[in-house]
Design an enzyme around this catalytic site. Structure first.
Site, short mmCIF file in Angstrom:
data_model
loop_
_atom_site.label_atom_id
_atom_site.label_comp_id
_atom_site.label_asym_id
_atom_site.label_seq_id
_atom_site.Cartn_x
_atom_site.Cartn_y
_atom_site.Cartn_z
N CYS A 1 0.86 -1.18 0.00
CA CYS A 1 0.00 0.00 0.00
C CYS A 1 0.90 1.23 0.00
CB CYS A 1 -0.89 -0.03 1.25
SG CYS A 1 -1.95 1.41 1.38
N CYS B 1 -5.04 6.16 -4.22
CA CYS B 1 -4.39 4.86 -4.09
C CYS B 1 -2.94 5.05 -4.53
CB CYS B 1 -5.11 3.84 -4.98
SG CYS B 1 -4.29 2.26 -5.06
N1 LIG Z 1 -6.02 -2.45 -2.32
C1 LIG Z 1 -4.65 -2.77 -2.72
C2 LIG Z 1 -3.67 -2.54 -1.55
C3 LIG Z 1 -3.71 -1.11 -1.08
C4 LIG Z 1 -3.28 -0.18 -2.16
C5 LIG Z 1 -3.56 1.30 -1.92
N2 LIG Z 1 -4.29 1.69 -0.75
C6 LIG Z 1 -2.27 2.11 -2.06
O1 LIG Z 1 -2.17 3.21 -1.49
O2 LIG Z 1 -1.35 1.63 -2.78
C7 LIG Z 1 -4.58 -4.23 -3.14
O3 LIG Z 1 -5.14 -5.08 -2.46
O4 LIG Z 1 -3.91 -4.50 -4.15
#
Ligand SMILES: N[C@H](CCC[C@H](N)C(=O)O)C(=O)O
Length: 263
Positions: free
Chosen positions: A75, A199
């Site tokens: 993340c 994200c």
């Molecule tokens: N939901 C993503 C992980 C968190 C990614 C996101 N919150 C970031 O800031 O990179 C996954 O399961 O691939």
């Protein structure tokens, strides 16, 4: 038992963080879902545990869970928030190296701005309409004509569940539009199963896609999300790889509290 937690957000991607250096946390999916629930719990896109490192060069280890309660891939916004959290705990000063699920990350913190080194991206699959790459998490990136009014939830859920992504447990989906040299992105996140305000690994994929598709010139690439703006700096390597990737933006402490762990 009451669980002491810290709430952080990075451009609106929000997280519950727990200092688990003394291992107190029970890895229970239902409990994590409850903690992240925006009506019945604290509310967050994900949960992050800060633990003692298992190597001699890291200051700490990051464990990430999506709001669905399952441990997941890297993340980027959460990585920036855990650096700010480590500083708040007095574990680090202005620079750090820490362990995460995708390897070691360097980071620099100045005030509320955290720059996080992302893993190299050895392969970018780029076509005219879309790209796919893994920036620590898997990302499908599609160009759209009107990102502001795009049906991110319906189209994001459809692509996230496409059969060709089943083998990797599905993908995150980003819809992008370049306006006056800035990349505007909206993201449907795997494991949150909804649009998030930002994200970090998705912003990174959006920036690399835009540069490789010659839709932006300058580096670092400025990326605008619903929750604020981030910068992504990197070098293109060969035809379809990127390295020396840095994700820079705000990571803000919101509040701390105790969660009544009924289990
Ligand atoms: N939901 C993503 C992980 C968190 C990614 C996101 N919150 C970031 O800031 O990179 C996954 O399961 O691939």
């Amino acid at each position: 038992m009451d669980l002491h937690f810290f709430k952080y957000q990075g451009t609106g991607n929000d997280f519950v963080l727990i200092d688990n250096r003394i291992p107190i946390f029970k890895n229970d999916a239902k409990f994590i879902q409850g903690l992240c629930d925006r009506r019945f719990g604290v509310g967050a896109d994900g949960l992050i545990l800060l633990e003692n490192p298992s190597d001699s060069i890291s200051d700490f280890k990051m464990i990430y869970f999506n709001a669905d309660g399952k441990e997941s891939s890297m993340c980027g916004n959460g990585g920036r928030c855990i650096v700010a959290f480590a500083k708040q705990l007095g574990i680090i000063d202005s620079e750090t190296t820490f362990e995460a699920v995708d390897g070691l990350h360097s980071a620099i913190i100045k005030g509320e701005t955290v720059s996080l080194k992302m893993i190299d991206v050895p392969t970018v699959n780029l076509s005219r309409e879309a790209s796919f790459m893994n920036t620590g998490s898997p990302h499908h990136v599609a160009f759209v004509d009107d990102v502001k009014d795009f049906d991110v939830f319906a189209q994001g859920r459809r692509i996230r569940n496409l059969p060709n992504y089943e083998a990797i447990g599905g993908t995150n989906v980003n819809f992008i539009q370049v306006i006056d040299g800035d990349v505007h992105v909206r993201t449907y996140e795997r494991g949150v199963e909804d649009e998030t305000y930002s994200c970090g690994t998705g912003v990174t994929a959006a920036a690399i896609t835009s540069k490789m598709a010659n839709k932006v010139e300058d580096l670092p690439v400025k990326v605008l999300t619903k929750g604020g703006s981030l910068e992504v700096d990197f070098e293109i390597e060969g035809l379809n790889a990127a390295k020396n990737i840095w994700l820079k933006g705000p990571a803000t402490f919101v509040f701390e509290g105790n969660y009544n762990d009924k289990t």
